[in-house]
Design a protein around this motif. Structure first.
Motif, PDB file in Angstrom:
ATOM      1  N   LEU A 142       0.833  -1.203   0.000  1.00 23.19           N
ATOM      2  CA  LEU A 142       0.000   0.000   0.000  1.00 23.19           C
ATOM      3  C   LEU A 142       0.869   1.255   0.000  1.00 23.19           C
ATOM      4  CD1 LEU A 142      -2.860  -0.967   2.493  1.00 23.19           C
ATOM      5  CD2 LEU A 142      -3.083  -0.556   0.028  1.00 23.19           C
ATOM      6  N   THR A 143       1.943   1.232   0.768  1.00 22.50           N
ATOM      7  CA  THR A 143       2.862   2.372   0.800  1.00 22.50           C
ATOM      8  C   THR A 143       3.513   2.585  -0.567  1.00 22.50           C
ATOM      9  OG1 THR A 143       3.330   1.918   3.133  1.00 22.50           O
ATOM     10  CG2 THR A 143       4.872   3.350   1.963  1.00 22.50           C
ATOM     11  N   ILE A 144       3.942   1.487  -1.193  1.00 23.54           N
ATOM     12  CA  ILE A 144       4.571   1.579  -2.513  1.00 23.54           C
ATOM     13  C   ILE A 144       3.578   2.110  -3.553  1.00 23.54           C
ATOM     14  CG2 ILE A 144       5.548   0.218  -4.413  1.00 23.54           C
ATOM     15  CD1 ILE A 144       6.747  -1.635  -2.266  1.00 23.54           C
ATOM     16  N   SER A 145       2.344   1.627  -3.484  1.00 26.20           N
ATOM     17  CA  SER A 145       1.340   2.065  -4.450  1.00 26.20           C
ATOM     18  C   SER A 145       1.038   3.555  -4.288  1.00 26.20           C
ATOM     19  CB  SER A 145       0.053   1.246  -4.295  1.00 26.20           C
ATOM     20  OG  SER A 145      -0.589   1.523  -3.060  1.00 26.20           O
ATOM     21  N   PHE A 146       0.985   4.038  -3.040  1.00 26.05           N
ATOM     22  CA  PHE A 146       0.712   5.463  -2.812  1.00 26.05           C
ATOM     23  C   PHE A 146       1.878   6.321  -3.309  1.00 26.05           C
ATOM     24  CE2 PHE A 146       0.639   9.320  -0.158  1.00 26.05           C
ATOM     25  CZ  PHE A 146      -0.624   9.788  -0.486  1.00 26.05           C
ATOM     26  N   ALA A 147       3.109   5.869  -3.023  1.00 27.45           N
ATOM     27  CA  ALA A 147       4.281   6.607  -3.498  1.00 27.45           C
ATOM     28  C   ALA A 147       4.315   6.642  -5.021  1.00 27.45           C
ATOM     29  CB  ALA A 147       5.557   5.972  -2.946  1.00 27.45           C
TER      30      ALA A 147
ATOM     31  N   ILE B 239       4.135   9.971  -7.392  1.00 31.84           N
ATOM     32  CA  ILE B 239       5.174  10.241  -8.391  1.00 31.84           C
ATOM     33  C   ILE B 239       4.548  10.455  -9.757  1.00 31.84           C
ATOM     34  CG2 ILE B 239       7.100   9.183  -9.645  1.00 31.84           C
ATOM     35  CD1 ILE B 239       7.930   7.879  -7.000  1.00 31.84           C
ATOM     36  N   GLN B 240       3.563   9.630 -10.083  1.00 34.70           N
ATOM     37  CA  GLN B 240       2.899   9.737 -11.381  1.00 34.70           C
ATOM     38  C   GLN B 240       2.286  11.132 -11.563  1.00 34.70           C
ATOM     39  OE1 GLN B 240       0.321   6.469 -12.305  1.00 34.70           O
ATOM     40  NE2 GLN B 240      -0.929   7.649 -13.715  1.00 34.70           N
ATOM     41  N   GLY B 241       1.740  11.698 -10.486  1.00 31.77           N
ATOM     42  CA  GLY B 241       1.118  13.012 -10.578  1.00 31.77           C
ATOM     43  C   GLY B 241       2.110  14.153 -10.676  1.00 31.77           C
ATOM     44  N   LYS B 242       3.405  13.883 -10.362  1.00 34.70           N
ATOM     45  CA  LYS B 242       4.426  14.929 -10.385  1.00 34.70           C
ATOM     46  C   LYS B 242       5.266  14.923 -11.654  1.00 34.70           C
ATOM     47  CE  LYS B 242       3.359  16.230  -6.176  1.00 34.70           C
ATOM     48  NZ  LYS B 242       2.671  17.515  -5.947  1.00 34.70           N
ATOM     49  N   LEU B 243       4.978  14.033 -12.575  1.00 40.49           N
ATOM     50  CA  LEU B 243       5.803  13.900 -13.775  1.00 40.49           C
ATOM     51  C   LEU B 243       5.236  14.643 -14.976  1.00 40.49           C
ATOM     52  CD1 LEU B 243       6.830  10.143 -13.518  1.00 40.49           C
ATOM     53  CD2 LEU B 243       8.214  12.151 -13.022  1.00 40.49           C
TER      54      LEU B 243
ATOM     55  N   THR C 265      12.947   8.670 -19.908  1.00 35.90           N
ATOM     56  CA  THR C 265      13.332   9.579 -20.992  1.00 35.90           C
ATOM     57  C   THR C 265      12.118  10.175 -21.677  1.00 35.90           C
ATOM     58  OG1 THR C 265      15.344   8.284 -21.382  1.00 35.90           O
ATOM     59  CG2 THR C 265      14.642   9.768 -23.147  1.00 35.90           C
ATOM     60  N   ARG C 266      11.075   9.371 -21.864  1.00 36.37           N
ATOM     61  CA  ARG C 266       9.863   9.838 -22.548  1.00 36.37           C
ATOM     62  C   ARG C 266       8.825  10.416 -21.574  1.00 36.37           C
ATOM     63  NH1 ARG C 266      10.456   4.438 -25.244  1.00 36.37           N
ATOM     64  NH2 ARG C 266      11.458   4.845 -27.258  1.00 36.37           N
ATOM     65  N   VAL C 267       9.139  10.453 -20.290  1.00 38.17           N
ATOM     66  CA  VAL C 267       8.220  10.917 -19.246  1.00 38.17           C
ATOM     67  C   VAL C 267       6.888  10.169 -19.367  1.00 38.17           C
ATOM     68  CG1 VAL C 267       7.431  12.952 -18.006  1.00 38.17           C
ATOM     69  CG2 VAL C 267       9.293  13.170 -19.616  1.00 38.17           C
ATOM     70  N   ASP C 268       6.986   8.845 -19.509  1.00 39.62           N
ATOM     71  CA  ASP C 268       5.794   7.995 -19.605  1.00 39.62           C
ATOM     72  C   ASP C 268       5.358   7.653 -18.181  1.00 39.62           C
ATOM     73  OD1 ASP C 268       3.832   6.174 -20.238  1.00 39.62           O
ATOM     74  OD2 ASP C 268       4.994   5.178 -21.813  1.00 39.62           O
ATOM     75  N   ALA C 269       4.606   8.573 -17.547  1.00 33.37           N
ATOM     76  CA  ALA C 269       4.275   8.468 -16.126  1.00 33.37           C
ATOM     77  C   ALA C 269       3.567   7.166 -15.750  1.00 33.37           C
ATOM     78  CB  ALA C 269       3.441   9.675 -15.702  1.00 33.37           C
TER      79      ALA C 269
ATOM     80  N   LEU D 259       3.739   4.235 -17.085  1.00 30.00           N
ATOM     81  CA  LEU D 259       4.676   3.122 -17.181  1.00 30.00           C
ATOM     82  C   LEU D 259       5.696   3.175 -16.047  1.00 30.00           C
ATOM     83  CD1 LEU D 259       5.372   0.648 -18.820  1.00 30.00           C
ATOM     84  CD2 LEU D 259       6.766   2.063 -20.345  1.00 30.00           C
ATOM     85  N   ILE D 260       6.156   4.364 -15.690  1.00 31.36           N
ATOM     86  CA  ILE D 260       7.079   4.512 -14.565  1.00 31.36           C
ATOM     87  C   ILE D 260       6.410   4.045 -13.274  1.00 31.36           C
ATOM     88  CG2 ILE D 260       8.322   6.188 -13.138  1.00 31.36           C
ATOM     89  CD1 ILE D 260       8.711   7.855 -15.689  1.00 31.36           C
ATOM     90  N   SER D 261       5.175   4.488 -13.061  1.00 28.76           N
ATOM     91  CA  SER D 261       4.431   4.104 -11.859  1.00 28.76           C
ATOM     92  C   SER D 261       4.208   2.593 -11.808  1.00 28.76           C
ATOM     93  CB  SER D 261       3.088   4.842 -11.835  1.00 28.76           C
ATOM     94  OG  SER D 261       2.306   4.436 -10.740  1.00 28.76           O
ATOM     95  N   ALA D 262       3.823   2.005 -12.935  1.00 29.71           N
ATOM     96  CA  ALA D 262       3.579   0.565 -12.978  1.00 29.71           C
ATOM     97  C   ALA D 262       4.860  -0.218 -12.719  1.00 29.71           C
ATOM     98  CB  ALA D 262       2.993   0.183 -14.334  1.00 29.71           C
ATOM     99  N   TYR D 263       5.978   0.262 -13.261  1.00 27.50           N
ATOM    100  CA  TYR D 263       7.264  -0.409 -13.031  1.00 27.50           C
ATOM    101  C   TYR D 263       7.605  -0.425 -11.540  1.00 27.50           C
ATOM    102  CZ  TYR D 263      12.315  -1.091 -12.813  1.00 27.50           C
ATOM    103  OH  TYR D 263      13.565  -1.546 -12.476  1.00 27.50           O
ATOM    104  N   LEU D 264       7.426   0.723 -10.880  1.00 27.08           N
ATOM    105  CA  LEU D 264       7.740   0.804  -9.450  1.00 27.08           C
ATOM    106  C   LEU D 264       6.876  -0.164  -8.634  1.00 27.08           C
ATOM    107  CD1 LEU D 264       8.123   4.679  -9.058  1.00 27.08           C
ATOM    108  CD2 LEU D 264       9.943   2.968  -9.175  1.00 27.08           C
ATOM    109  N   ILE D 265       5.606  -0.268  -9.012  1.00 23.28           N
ATOM    110  CA  ILE D 265       4.705  -1.172  -8.280  1.00 23.28           C
ATOM    111  C   ILE D 265       5.090  -2.633  -8.525  1.00 23.28           C
ATOM    112  CG2 ILE D 265       2.323  -2.012  -8.154  1.00 23.28           C
ATOM    113  CD1 ILE D 265       1.405   0.847  -8.656  1.00 23.28           C
TER     114      ILE D 265
END
Length: 326
Positions: free
Chosen positions: A17-22, A26-30, A283-287, A289-295
């Protein structure tokens, strides 16, 4: 045992849950997702209408609740660049990363176990001192330097191995593509897996050596010597088995870390795995995809560590005793 497992599972859920919130934050700040979707040619009114339609003007907790609900259904959003589900994009790259991590882990086990045991049995031997020197150097040298040196000598200077890519792959059971079952795939796999293993091996050498020395000084080992049990049986049956208990714990943590280390390795060797995908997404600021990778990576960490805790609890019952710290 059941309460021990339930406690570990509850901890795993809280961490996820903590990872998903982080990841959501992050997704909203990109950057503005509406701008990413429609560009700059759309009017401000149309953008605001689209933001309302996507729920981007809702309170943060409402947006997170919606994000979490979709994540529980297996929907982590759509990639801006690939125009398909982020989980589908990651799933296509996951086998390459798991294959690389698996081969690196095998190399670590094959190299670290005999070297660590030898250094513990013969602590004053010149070869043992050389092993410790190697482990110190391995801990000090960054992974990208090791990778660049291996590439320079084996691929560019001596032309023995390919320097980039995954090579030929073979369909395995109709489920995924693997390079483990043909020569070209194995040749491409060798340099990145060796560079990845080089960073991890020194940790295990020093750990196995330290634990083995401690075990060899215990009373039951002295009793085994007094009974006349052969040295190989004492070293590799009685001592090594108990040495492996803490190695299981550290190994589980490092297995998860191995997934993270692949970012640099895959970028240097152009290995088409999750790490290389993540760098492209940044590099492409694909928010999404970045968020999904972290999760996904966080999930791998949590699942691996939880399984290790449970296995360690089965092997060593003391960790299940309330108040005992594993």
């Amino acid at each position: 045992m059941l309460s021990f497992v339930l406690r570990r599972l509850l901890q795993a859920v809280l961490v996820l849950l903590t990872i998903s919130f982080a990841s959501f934050m992050i997704q909203g700040k990109l950057g503005d997702p509406v701008r990413q979707m429609v560009g700059t040619s759309v009017s401000v009114e149309q953008r605001e209408a689209l933001r309302d339609e996507l729920g981007l003007n809702d309170p943060t907790l409402v947006q997170y609740g919606r994000f979490l609900g979709q994540a529980l259904q297996g929907d982590l959003g759509t990639s801006y660049y690939y125009k398909e589900s982020t989980l589908t994009v990651i799933a296509n790259r996951l086998p390459a990363t798991l294959e690389l991590s698996f081969c690196a882990l095998v190399l670590v086990i094959v190299m670290a176990t005999p070297l660590g045991v030898f250094a513990a049995i013969n602590p004053k031997n010149w070869l043992s001192r050389s092993i410790l020197l190697f482990s110190t150097l391995g801990l000090s040298i960054p992974i990208f330097i090791v990778a660049v040196f291996l590439m320079y000598f084996f691929a560019i200077e001596w032309r023995l191995l390919p320097s980039f890519g995954r090579g030929d792959t073979t369909q395995v059971l109709g489920l995924w593509q693997s390079g483990l079952f043909n020569k070209d795939g194995l040749m491409h796999l060798l340099l990145p897996s060796v560079s990845l293993a080089f960073v991890m091996t020194p940790i295990f050498i020093r750990l196995i050596r330290a634990e083995m020395i401690d075990v060899l000084q215990s009373d039951y080992i002295r009793f085994a010597w007094s009974k006349g049990i052969s040295a190989p049986r004492i070293y590799f049956i009685h001592a090594l088995k108990n040495t492996m208990l803490p190695v299981i714990t550290v190994g589980g943590i490092q297995t998860g870390t191995l997934i993270a280390y692949t970012i640099l390795t895959e970028s240097i060797f152009q290995w088409p795995g999750m790490g290389f995908l993540f760098m492209d997404a940044v590099t492409r600021v694909d928010a999404p995809l970045i968020s999904a990778y972290l999760i996904v990576v966080g999930l791998i960490f949590v699942v691996t560590n939880t399984l290790v805790d449970v296995v360690y609890g089965l092997v060593n019952p003391r960790v299940r005793i309330p108040g005992y710290s594993a």
